[in-house]
Design a protein around this motif. Sequence first.
Motif, mmCIF file in Angstrom:
data_model
loop_
_atom_site.group_PDB
_atom_site.id
_atom_site.type_symbol
_atom_site.label_atom_id
_atom_site.label_comp_id
_atom_site.label_asym_id
_atom_site.label_seq_id
_atom_site.Cartn_x
_atom_site.Cartn_y
_atom_site.Cartn_z
ATOM 1 N N ASP A 234 0.810 -1.221 0.000
ATOM 2 C CA ASP A 234 0.000 0.000 0.000
ATOM 3 C C ASP A 234 0.845 1.275 0.000
ATOM 4 N N PRO A 236 3.410 3.650 -1.979
ATOM 5 C CA PRO A 236 3.662 3.806 -3.419
ATOM 6 C C PRO A 236 4.986 3.220 -3.907
ATOM 7 N N LEU A 237 6.097 3.538 -3.268
ATOM 8 C CA LEU A 237 7.396 3.096 -3.764
ATOM 9 C C LEU A 237 7.558 1.584 -3.655
ATOM 10 N N GLY A 239 5.190 -0.595 -3.079
ATOM 11 C CA GLY A 239 4.100 -1.254 -3.793
ATOM 12 C C GLY A 239 4.419 -1.412 -5.264
ATOM 13 N N ARG A 240 5.001 -0.380 -5.860
ATOM 14 C CA ARG A 240 5.378 -0.448 -7.279
ATOM 15 C C ARG A 240 6.422 -1.537 -7.521
ATOM 16 N N GLU A 309 8.196 10.081 -2.849
ATOM 17 C CA GLU A 309 7.866 8.691 -2.513
ATOM 18 C C GLU A 309 8.632 8.221 -1.277
#
Length: 399
Positions: A234, A236-237, A239-240, A309
Amino acid sequence: MRNSLPESLLRGGARWRAPYAADLEAGARRLHDEAMDPLRSPFQRDRDRIVHSTSFRRLKHKTQVFVRPEGDHFRTRLTHSLEVAQVARSLARPLGLDEDLTEAIALAHDLGHPPFGHGGERALASALGAYDGFDHNIQSLRVVTSLERRYPRFDGLNLCRASLEGLVKHNGPYRAGPAPAVAAELAGELGLELAAQPSLEAQAAAIADDIAYDAHDIDDGLRAGLLTLDDLADVPLTGRLLCAIKAEYPRLDRSRLAAELVRRLITVMIADVLAETVRRLEAVGIATPQDVGAAPSFLVGFSAALEAEEDVLKRFLFARLYRHEEVMARVKVGGEVVQALFERFMTRPELLPAEWQAGLETGDKKRLARRAGDYIAGMTDGYALAEYRRLFDRTPDLG
């Protein structure tokens, strides 16, 4: 023998150096003059002195995040420092910086950390509040300039000007308010420009500290069961990165998935810093070490996109890991141990080891406070607990 050696070896096997790398000649000045080593550059010599110091070895038993971790694989201050040095060298080499100076600063940056992590530091800062306070970065300077006692002609490690400047400015230049006394004293004796930006080598070591914290605290948090991969999905960094790993390896077990996440996170951060640093160097027109010092801000750093991020990731780790009730409970007890030790030594200085009592006969409270603080700051977690048991005949419960 000296004249038969190649010049590259006499200079410590020097690699290609960018014109904006630290000035070896100017940065090699020491508080106490010493003859040049025939086999090592001055910065290699600094790195070696740090690695062989007593304070560096003690980092093996000092808390990083987890107080007295039960497993063998959690980070300590020592393993953290080694990982920072590795990341820092990965930045220094492609940028043409002095790798040995970068590594020396990275290895020394936590030498002043007290036992029990930031809980121990907060306790010492509170205890020494009326006596010029406590900060682990300044304590690292005290370690390398006076507290290490290994050499016949001087106290400390007698590090180079450039290494000391990197420690002084680990968090940036001093542009507002007075500098701490030890930093101001060094500035006067070695000509440090406290308001100038630190060298690119020092900047690389500083951001390597952030990269290592982010990646390896995730690893330790997962290992301790305080974080899950679903939590990180959950963010961003992370999760990507997890999405990319799962697409490439859909059947990867969770242990290898976690390891691959940490590896890719480090790689992505290093690559971003390198690209952004080159962009800044070109945009500002940096050509010399003097240009670096005069720059308006740090030149080694994340791009705006990754910085945003990384800030989200840091806030996530702060809330979910550093402030986790299990971590906080042990940190609190560790801080109480440090506070109790300080108060006992202030009221009964004769309980300090004999070698730490010299010069305390005058009853100078400030000198006693600094001496007690130095003694406690040098302790490992285990030694602090042993001293607590000796002085109070009980053992604190660290869970």
